[in-house]
Design a protein around this motif. Structure first.
Motif, PDB file in Angstrom:
ATOM      1  N   PHE A 144       7.035  -9.383 -16.879  1.00  0.00           N
ATOM      2  CA  PHE A 144       7.825 -10.132 -17.850  1.00  0.00           C
ATOM      3  C   PHE A 144       7.847 -11.614 -17.491  1.00  0.00           C
ATOM      4  O   PHE A 144       8.844 -12.144 -17.020  1.00  0.00           O
ATOM      5  N   PRO A 145       6.741 -12.320 -17.706  1.00  0.00           N
ATOM      6  CA  PRO A 145       6.659 -13.718 -17.291  1.00  0.00           C
ATOM      7  C   PRO A 145       7.662 -14.628 -17.990  1.00  0.00           C
ATOM      8  O   PRO A 145       8.056 -15.648 -17.440  1.00  0.00           O
ATOM      9  N   ARG A 146       8.129 -14.261 -19.172  1.00  0.00           N
ATOM     10  CA  ARG A 146       9.095 -15.107 -19.875  1.00  0.00           C
ATOM     11  C   ARG A 146      10.438 -15.143 -19.158  1.00  0.00           C
ATOM     12  O   ARG A 146      11.180 -16.112 -19.288  1.00  0.00           O
ATOM     13  N   PRO A 175      12.293 -14.037 -31.598  1.00  0.00           N
ATOM     14  CA  PRO A 175      11.524 -13.559 -32.752  1.00  0.00           C
ATOM     15  C   PRO A 175      12.257 -12.516 -33.586  1.00  0.00           C
ATOM     16  O   PRO A 175      12.049 -12.420 -34.777  1.00  0.00           O
ATOM     17  N   GLY A 176      13.137 -11.748 -32.949  1.00  0.00           N
ATOM     18  CA  GLY A 176      13.875 -10.723 -33.687  1.00  0.00           C
ATOM     19  C   GLY A 176      15.144 -11.242 -34.329  1.00  0.00           C
ATOM     20  O   GLY A 176      15.833 -10.513 -35.031  1.00  0.00           O
ATOM     21  N   GLY A 177      15.474 -12.495 -34.056  1.00  0.00           N
ATOM     22  CA  GLY A 177      16.680 -13.092 -34.621  1.00  0.00           C
ATOM     23  C   GLY A 177      17.865 -12.987 -33.676  1.00  0.00           C
ATOM     24  O   GLY A 177      17.863 -12.216 -32.720  1.00  0.00           O
ATOM     25  N   VAL A 198      19.835  -9.471 -33.129  1.00  0.00           N
ATOM     26  CA  VAL A 198      19.293  -8.507 -32.168  1.00  0.00           C
ATOM     27  C   VAL A 198      19.876  -8.780 -30.778  1.00  0.00           C
ATOM     28  O   VAL A 198      20.319  -7.864 -30.091  1.00  0.00           O
ATOM     29  N   LEU A 199      19.882 -10.035 -30.385  1.00  0.00           N
ATOM     30  CA  LEU A 199      20.415 -10.389 -29.066  1.00  0.00           C
ATOM     31  C   LEU A 199      21.917 -10.162 -29.002  1.00  0.00           C
ATOM     32  O   LEU A 199      22.433  -9.563 -28.055  1.00  0.00           O
ATOM     33  N   ASP A 251      16.011  -1.145 -24.055  1.00  0.00           N
ATOM     34  CA  ASP A 251      15.619  -1.766 -25.317  1.00  0.00           C
ATOM     35  C   ASP A 251      14.580  -2.866 -25.091  1.00  0.00           C
ATOM     36  O   ASP A 251      13.623  -2.994 -25.848  1.00  0.00           O
ATOM     37  N   PHE A 252      14.791  -3.654 -24.062  1.00  0.00           N
ATOM     38  CA  PHE A 252      13.885  -4.751 -23.745  1.00  0.00           C
ATOM     39  C   PHE A 252      12.481  -4.230 -23.446  1.00  0.00           C
ATOM     40  O   PHE A 252      11.490  -4.765 -23.921  1.00  0.00           O
ATOM     41  N   GLU A 253      12.397  -3.167 -22.658  1.00  0.00           N
ATOM     42  CA  GLU A 253      11.087  -2.633 -22.283  1.00  0.00           C
ATOM     43  C   GLU A 253      10.340  -2.033 -23.473  1.00  0.00           C
ATOM     44  O   GLU A 253       9.121  -2.010 -23.482  1.00  0.00           O
ATOM     45  N   LEU A 254      11.052  -1.574 -24.475  1.00  0.00           N
ATOM     46  CA  LEU A 254      10.394  -1.035 -25.665  1.00  0.00           C
ATOM     47  C   LEU A 254       9.603  -2.107 -26.407  1.00  0.00           C
ATOM     48  O   LEU A 254       8.569  -1.831 -26.985  1.00  0.00           O
ATOM     49  N   PHE A 255      10.108  -3.334 -26.381  1.00  0.00           N
ATOM     50  CA  PHE A 255       9.497  -4.379 -27.182  1.00  0.00           C
ATOM     51  C   PHE A 255       8.709  -5.402 -26.391  1.00  0.00           C
ATOM     52  O   PHE A 255       8.001  -6.193 -26.954  1.00  0.00           O
TER      53      PHE A 255
END
Length: 137
Positions: free
Chosen positions: A61-63, A115-117, A120-121, A132-136
């Motif tokens: 997860f480089p971000r 990106p999801g708005g 979502v966050l 949830d994070f790992e799914l996307f």
């Protein structure tokens, strides 16, 4: 080069038969071979995910590195994070926080650019959203 010959006219009855056979396949559902192929594909995807989980968190997860770069990490309990569900710009101490891989992140810098708005966050603010994070990601 040779010339391409004219394509023979299609028999309308053969087209209708093909359409009926396709419809029948859809109604009958997948064949045993289709099911087996899907299971094998899922097995390969799961094993590939297992390979990815062996990588370091930073590599996967480089971000996340950009978010925490140069910041001193503070310790939070889950109860403290749960209080941080507030909207951005709300009362101090209610900034939206989220837990990912046992680390706490302030969502404020990500709002307006996710990106999801924002919804979502903010819907996961104050919680552990690792799954949830790992799914996307």
């Amino acid at each position: 080069m040779g010339e391409v010959g004219k394509e023979p006219d299609a028999d309308p009855r053969e087209e209708e038969i093909q359409q009926l056979q396709d419809e029948l396949r859809r109604l009958e559902g997948p064949s045993e071979e289709d099911i087996h192929a899907a299971k094998m594909g899922a097995t390969r995807a799961i094993s590939a995910a297992g390979e990815a989980s062996k990588l370091s968190e930073e590599a996967r997860f480089p971000r996340l590195q950009k978010i925490i770069a140069g910041k001193e990490l503070q310790f939070f309990t889950r109860a403290e994070v749960a209080k941080h569900k507030g909207p951005p710009g709300g009362p101090p101490g209610t900034e939206p926080y989220i837990i990912l891989h046992n680390r706490v992140y302030d969502l404020t810098p990500l709002l307006q650019s996710h990106p999801g708005g924002d919804d979502v966050l903010l819907s996961r603010a104050g919680t552990d959203a690792t799954k949830d994070f790992e799914l996307f990601e």
